[in-house]
Design an enzyme around this catalytic site. Structure first.
Site, PDB file in Angstrom:
ATOM      1  N   SER A   1       0.459  -1.415   0.414  1.00 31.47           N
ATOM      2  CA  SER A   1       0.006  -0.182   0.149  1.00 31.47           C
ATOM      3  C   SER A   1       0.655   1.576   0.058  1.00 31.47           C
ATOM      4  CB  SER A   1      -1.252  -0.366   1.664  1.00 31.47           C
ATOM      5  OG  SER A   1      -1.391   1.298   1.624  1.00 31.47           O
ATOM      6  N   ARG A   2       0.616   1.953  -1.082  1.00 34.57           N
ATOM      7  CA  ARG A   2       1.554   2.582  -1.345  1.00 34.57           C
ATOM      8  C   ARG A   2       1.554   4.090  -0.478  1.00 34.57           C
ATOM      9  NH1 ARG A   2       1.056   0.906  -6.549  1.00 34.57           N
ATOM     10  NH2 ARG A   2       2.171  -0.588  -6.889  1.00 34.57           N
ATOM     11  N   VAL A   3       0.048   4.599  -0.369  1.00 42.13           N
ATOM     12  CA  VAL A   3      -0.090   5.768   0.824  1.00 42.13           C
ATOM     13  C   VAL A   3      -1.117   6.072   2.324  1.00 42.13           C
ATOM     14  CG1 VAL A   3      -0.466   7.299  -2.143  1.00 42.13           C
ATOM     15  CG2 VAL A   3      -2.488   5.921  -0.466  1.00 42.13           C
TER      16      VAL A   3
END
Ligand code: ATP
Ligand code: MG
Length: 508
Positions: free
Chosen positions: A371-373
């Site tokens: 999950s990049r954010v």
């Protein structure tokens, strides 16, 4: 934002005026759910075209002499020579609170026999996504209630997180569990000040009717349907309905976002959506490209997913979180549609058949799931007990793969493998059984502070169950304090430690 809306409104007005001289055309041919109509001079792209017997079509190819429309609904009676008429309306659907608890088709017509839909407005299904300025980065978590996700792949409100995997790996379950957890939280938070409920939209694209019915039943059983809109375009429907479905659901979700609320939308799944679009494009004789998909299939999905956003305060602070689902073939995430959607989203939860068959469920391949954010939105207390998990997990996977060849391992390796084995067990979680945030923190606290190390691996799941029962019965208040305090202070840590020790004595 407002300017765009104004533009659209003006555009619609103009069309409405024009349509007073609405044009009537004649069907030249009908085949495969596509009607070629001559004489519709005023037709515009994506306009609804009315056919005989209450059937609607969408104008997709605008030629000089003819317009190609994809038809929706039962089209068996549509024949060459019949008339068709422009409506002056862009394809739009009803929106509002009145849709919650309802099952509708892609035009927002009820499918559940519960009477007419109470809507406050209609929204066009295609809309330009919010630009950069009205947006804000994610800072509020969306709790899935799934321990592995919330701890290692946390999702924030307004994020787009892909759920990807082969057939039958539990993709739908991850999404539905998330919806069920929102309903649980909504019920819990109902009377709390400042609580922000999350409303859900589940878009079923190209699934068997029996499967959709099961999902609806599950939502109902879990008391989650009343916070959910189900948009159903089953496998029995024609390609144009499947093609429209996600946009229709998105418009319904946008209404919540634009009115300062939080919504979650699940597209189950976009592989079937892409296939439906490919079918339409072939019928419309558009040139096909890679894997026979038309060249604009990337744009199709990006303009859909860009509509998920977290708006800033000046724009009401609402959000739309998107969980698109993609089905892979033999785990191949490098095929055309999977790579497209991976590149459009803010991360992916990758589910693996092997893990699923080994009983590791949810079958999340931790190494390739990201999950990049979302971690920006993760509650501090949860972060405190989970920030090292992913690293530990990958280290364990590497060593475990290595260790199966050799017999004498040093003590440190043994320890890492022992803890990893327990972590895998700990993260196993049945579907339809979301955990509260406080419980997630407590379980991970127990793991991180070695309360599970001397329990045999085979007994970990049993231990976790006992832990949950024990904490629910005796330490519910402590769990609430942990969440309310947002972070683990020394005092809370020592209370949690004491509680874990007490539980540990009770379990053997
Ligand atoms: P499809 O490709 O057919 O859409 P899917 O990937 O969406 O499948 P699901 O339908 O969610 O998979 O799950 C497949 C089966 O696995 C279902 O019977 C479901 O109940 C079961 N299952 C899913 N997750 C879990 C879990 N965490 N624990 C136990 N069983 C699970
Ligand atoms: Mg599924």
């Amino acid at each position: 934002m407002n300017e765009i809306l104004k533009d659209i409104e003006a555009h619609i007005k103009r069309i409405e005026n024009d349509s007073k001289k609405s044009s009537i055309g004649t069907i030249i041919s009908v085949a495969d759910g596509v009607a070629r109509v001559s004489g519709l001079r005023e037709a515009m792209y994506n306009e609804m075209i009315a056919f005989e017997g209450g059937v609607y079509g969408i104008a997709l190819n605008l030629g000089e002499d003819e317009v190609s429309c994809v038809l929706m609904g039962d089209v068996s009676h549509i024949k060459e020579g019949q008339t068709a008429q422009t409506t002056g309306k862009l394809l739009s659907v009803p929106v509002g609170m009145g849709l919650l608890g309802r099952v509708v088709d892609v035009l927002g017509n009820p499918l559940d026999g519960k009477g007419a839909i109470e809507s406050v407005a209609t929204y066009p299904v295609e809309k330009i996504a919010p630009g950069i300025l009205p947006r804000k980065s994610v800072d509020q978590p969306l709790q899935t209630g799934i321990l592995a996700v919330d701890s290692m792949i946390p999702i924030g409100r307004g994020q787009r997180e892909l759920i990807i995997g082969d057939r039958g790996t539990g993709k739908t379950s991850v999404a539905i569990d998330t919806i069920i957890n929102q309903a649980r939280l909504n019920e819990e938070g109902k009377n709390k000040p400042d609580f922000r409920p999350v409303y859900s939209i589940y878009v079923a694209i190209g699934q068997k009717n029996s499967k959709i019915a099961r999902t609806i039943q599950l939502l109902e059983e879990k008391n989650a349907l009343k916070y959910t809109i189900v948009v159903a375009a089953s496998a029995a429907e024609n390609a144009s309905s499947l093609y429209i479905a996600p946009y229709a659901g998105c418009a319904m979700g946008e209404w919540f976002m634009e009115n300062g609320m939080d919504a979650l939308i699940v597209y189950d799944d976009l592989s079937k959506h892409a296939a439906a679009y490919r079918q339409i494009s072939l019928i419309l004789k558009r040139p096909s490209g890679r894997e026979a998909y038309p060249g604009d299939v990337f744009y199709l999905h990006s303009r859909l997913l860009e509509r998920a956003a977290r708006l800033n305060k000046e724009n009401g602070g609402g959000s739309l979180t998107a969980l698109p689902i993609i089905e892979t073939q033999a785990g191949d995430i490098s095929a055309y549609i999977p790579t497209n959607v991976i590149s459009i989203t803010d991360g992916q939860i990758f589910l693996e058949t092997d893990l699923f068959n080994q009983g590791v469920r949810p079958a999340i391949a931790v190494g390739v799931s990201v999950s990049r954010v979302g971690s920006a939105a993760q509650l501090k207390a949860l972060k405190q007990v989970s920030s090292t998990l992913k690293g530990e997990y990958s280290q364990y996977k590497e060593l475990a793969a290595f260790a199966q060849f050799g017999s004498d391992l040093d003590a440190r390796t043994k320890e890492i493998i022992g803890r990893g084995d327990r972590l895998v067990e700990l993260l196993k979680q049945n579907n339809n059984s979301p955990l509260s945030l406080g419980m997630e923190i407590a379980i991970l606290y127990a793991y991180q502070n070695n309360f599970l190390d001397d329990i045999p691996v085979k007994k970990i799941m049993e231990a976790v169950q006992s832990f949950k029962n024990y904490f629910e019965a005796r330490f519910a208040g402590l769990l609430e304090d942990v969440v309310a305090n947002k972070m683990l202070s020394d005092e809370l840590k020592s209370k949690l430690g004491g509680a874990c020790a007490e539980w540990r004595k009770s379990f053997n």
